[in-house]
Design a protein around this motif. Sequence first.
Motif, short mmCIF file in Angstrom:
data_model
loop_
_atom_site.label_atom_id
_atom_site.label_comp_id
_atom_site.label_asym_id
_atom_site.label_seq_id
_atom_site.Cartn_x
_atom_site.Cartn_y
_atom_site.Cartn_z
N PRO A 178 0.81 -1.22 0.00
CA PRO A 178 0.00 0.00 0.00
C PRO A 178 0.85 1.27 0.00
CG PRO A 178 -0.89 -1.58 1.55
CD PRO A 178 0.44 -2.11 1.12
N GLU A 179 1.92 1.28 0.78
CA GLU A 179 2.79 2.46 0.84
C GLU A 179 3.51 2.67 -0.49
OE1 GLU A 179 5.44 2.39 4.19
OE2 GLU A 179 3.86 1.68 5.56
N ARG A 223 3.24 5.97 -2.86
CA ARG A 223 4.45 6.77 -3.11
C ARG A 223 4.86 6.79 -4.58
NH1 ARG A 223 9.24 4.15 -0.33
NH2 ARG A 223 9.61 3.17 -2.37
N GLU A 224 4.78 5.61 -5.26
CA GLU A 224 5.37 5.49 -6.59
C GLU A 224 4.37 5.63 -7.74
OE1 GLU A 224 8.49 5.44 -6.98
OE2 GLU A 224 9.22 4.90 -4.99
N VAL A 225 3.06 5.55 -7.45
CA VAL A 225 2.06 5.73 -8.51
C VAL A 225 1.11 6.88 -8.17
CG1 VAL A 225 0.15 4.69 -9.79
CG2 VAL A 225 2.20 3.36 -9.34
N TYR A 226 0.41 6.79 -7.05
CA TYR A 226 -0.55 7.83 -6.72
C TYR A 226 0.08 9.22 -6.75
CZ TYR A 226 -3.93 4.38 -4.83
OH TYR A 226 -4.83 3.36 -4.66
N ALA A 227 1.16 9.40 -6.01
CA ALA A 227 1.74 10.74 -5.87
C ALA A 227 2.27 11.30 -7.20
CB ALA A 227 2.83 10.74 -4.81
N THR A 268 -5.70 3.47 -0.08
CA THR A 268 -5.45 2.03 -0.15
C THR A 268 -6.18 1.25 0.92
OG1 THR A 268 -3.46 2.33 1.20
CG2 THR A 268 -3.16 2.32 -1.19
N SER A 269 -7.15 1.87 1.60
CA SER A 269 -7.86 1.15 2.65
C SER A 269 -9.22 1.79 2.91
CB SER A 269 -7.06 1.15 3.95
OG SER A 269 -7.04 2.46 4.52
N ALA A 270 -10.11 1.00 3.49
CA ALA A 270 -11.41 1.53 3.89
C ALA A 270 -11.26 2.59 4.96
CB ALA A 270 -12.28 0.38 4.40
N GLU A 271 -10.25 2.43 5.83
CA GLU A 271 -10.03 3.40 6.89
C GLU A 271 -9.70 4.78 6.33
OE1 GLU A 271 -9.38 -0.64 8.60
OE2 GLU A 271 -8.80 0.39 6.75
N ASP A 328 -7.19 -7.62 2.82
CA ASP A 328 -5.94 -6.98 2.42
C ASP A 328 -5.08 -7.90 1.56
OD1 ASP A 328 -6.80 -4.87 3.93
OD2 ASP A 328 -5.22 -5.00 5.45
N THR A 329 -5.28 -9.21 1.67
CA THR A 329 -4.49 -10.16 0.87
C THR A 329 -4.71 -9.96 -0.62
OG1 THR A 329 -6.29 -11.75 1.18
CG2 THR A 329 -4.40 -11.95 2.65
N TRP A 330 -5.79 -9.28 -0.99
CA TRP A 330 -6.11 -9.09 -2.40
C TRP A 330 -5.77 -7.68 -2.91
CZ3 TRP A 330 -9.59 -11.56 -6.26
CH2 TRP A 330 -9.52 -12.95 -6.18
N GLY A 331 -5.04 -6.92 -2.13
CA GLY A 331 -4.73 -5.54 -2.52
C GLY A 331 -4.16 -5.38 -3.91
N PRO A 332 -3.05 -6.08 -4.28
CA PRO A 332 -2.44 -5.87 -5.59
C PRO A 332 -3.30 -6.32 -6.77
CG PRO A 332 -0.89 -6.88 -4.06
CD PRO A 332 -2.24 -6.95 -3.42
N ALA A 333 -4.29 -7.20 -6.51
CA ALA A 333 -5.19 -7.65 -7.57
C ALA A 333 -6.43 -6.77 -7.67
CB ALA A 333 -5.62 -9.10 -7.33
N GLY A 334 -6.63 -5.88 -6.68
CA GLY A 334 -7.76 -4.96 -6.75
C GLY A 334 -8.69 -5.00 -5.56
N GLY A 335 -8.28 -5.58 -4.45
CA GLY A 335 -9.19 -5.71 -3.32
C GLY A 335 -9.43 -4.43 -2.55
N THR A 336 -8.42 -3.56 -2.45
CA THR A 336 -8.53 -2.43 -1.52
C THR A 336 -8.29 -1.03 -2.10
OG1 THR A 336 -6.24 -2.91 -0.84
CG2 THR A 336 -8.00 -3.83 0.51
N PRO A 337 -7.54 -0.83 -3.20
CA PRO A 337 -7.33 0.53 -3.69
C PRO A 337 -8.62 1.25 -4.09
CG PRO A 337 -5.64 -0.90 -4.56
CD PRO A 337 -6.66 -1.79 -3.89
N ILE A 338 -8.69 2.52 -3.75
CA ILE A 338 -9.89 3.34 -3.92
C ILE A 338 -9.47 4.70 -4.45
CG2 ILE A 338 -11.81 4.44 -2.67
CD1 ILE A 338 -11.27 2.14 -0.51
N GLY A 339 -10.27 5.27 -5.36
CA GLY A 339 -9.98 6.61 -5.86
C GLY A 339 -11.14 7.15 -6.66
#
Length: 475
Positions: A180-181, A185-189, A198-201, A231-242
């Motif tokens: 997530p970090e 850092r390397e794409v979003y920014a 990168t999280s519901a929080e 969170d185990t599915w983050g890189p496949a699309g589980g958690t990123p939000i925008g």
Amino acid sequence: MENNALETAVEAQIRHQITDYCETAQVPGFVAGVHHAGEQVIVAHGTANLATGAPMLADTGFLFGSVTKVLTTTLVLQQAERGRLDLDAPVVAYLPEFALAVPGAADKILVRHLISHTNGIDADLFFPDAKGRDALKTYVAGLASGCGTLFEPGEQLSYSNGGMIVAGRLLEVVTGTPFPELLEREVYAPAGMKDSSTSAEQAILRGTAVGHFPDPETMEAKVTGMFTLPDTWGPAGGTPIGTVADLLAFGRTHLAGGVSPTGERVLSAESVALMQRVSYDMEAPNTPPMGLGWVLYPFGGTTVLAMSGASPGGVSILCVVPEYDLVFTAFGNTPGALMLQDQLLQWLLRDHLGVPIPSLITEVGQDVDLTPYVGTYRSNQLRIDVTIVDGELEERTTYEPADASQERIFTEFAGGTTSAPPQRYVAIRPGLFAPAGYPLETFDGYLRLLLVSYHDVRDGRARFRNGGGRLTRRA
């Protein structure tokens, strides 16, 4: 935004199509954006959350779903540029703990196979429930006992959530940074994705849409009981939000050879071109060629770089058309919104850009032998039984959960429905079938994924079934 040609012509048409579709198909809310030749427009309609009545706005956030896979691939290419990864090296060279249930199978998988969906990892419905910094480590550890292979690496193409998640863990190991970090850092920014998280929080601190499913009895939309996958599915699309604006900025970065709208270089021009180059082609109408991260949809002579993303009760899409300097992205908060996204994409291509869209399927087949395709096909926790009924193929799909945790997560992700009635298919030609009752023009656009194909016929029996870009293997 000042009035311009894009705003007056495209905005009016998109708003008209969204309004009509959402009202007739009971889609609570929808948001879409187009960037073309320096001009940009965003259109929002309806409700982001029926439980609260919050409106869908131009800056409402939503789950990216599998659109994230292009972001993950961008991160992998960045590390390849910096010399930390070799795309043609075995994954185990960097991640020695990576193993599958088939001894030695993981050793053959190259980094390139992870992001080209040619890895063969049989983990499409593997949902380990873990949270926090060790989530991806937990996922990779679980593969060794619970997941095998569908094919030898590079032998076939099958849409791979597992490959992208392993790529996410690989990135953590070579950079020393949690996924997530690293994404922030390397794409979003540098891409100017200022409202992405990168999280519901994080997402709860701003306006964010939630998914909905049709009620089985009334067919009215009801709010999902699950916001994100683990969170185990983050890189496949589980958690990123925008937001739509954020995805437009990312798409524009790939239009501009890796330079973002902020002027920062996110990726080299060479890496951008590599992602758009065909890495594998099944040569089947229902499965477009695959680049790295991008699916390369042919619309006649025009290629659309695309990726759609399902989330619990929602669906997103990102399309980049380099030939015409256009980016299109959208989100709808019911699964059926994918049909509207397909309609909008085809309108943009055909009517706005003047791209001819040829008919993909012009007629059904005659006297096609159905017997090579009959049998049982399996992948991770999924069984498909294929029989012949009244001269058509009939498929019965059964979800076979590995344990109670897997069943709970998948059931919530699917809105409580894990089984479907039998589906009949009519032959188009040997090895290619269309769901019965659909007009053939349905398959001209993104919905060509509804077609089913069979591959690698040996001794009169097909070895693989391909539906939605995913393979199941004859049992």
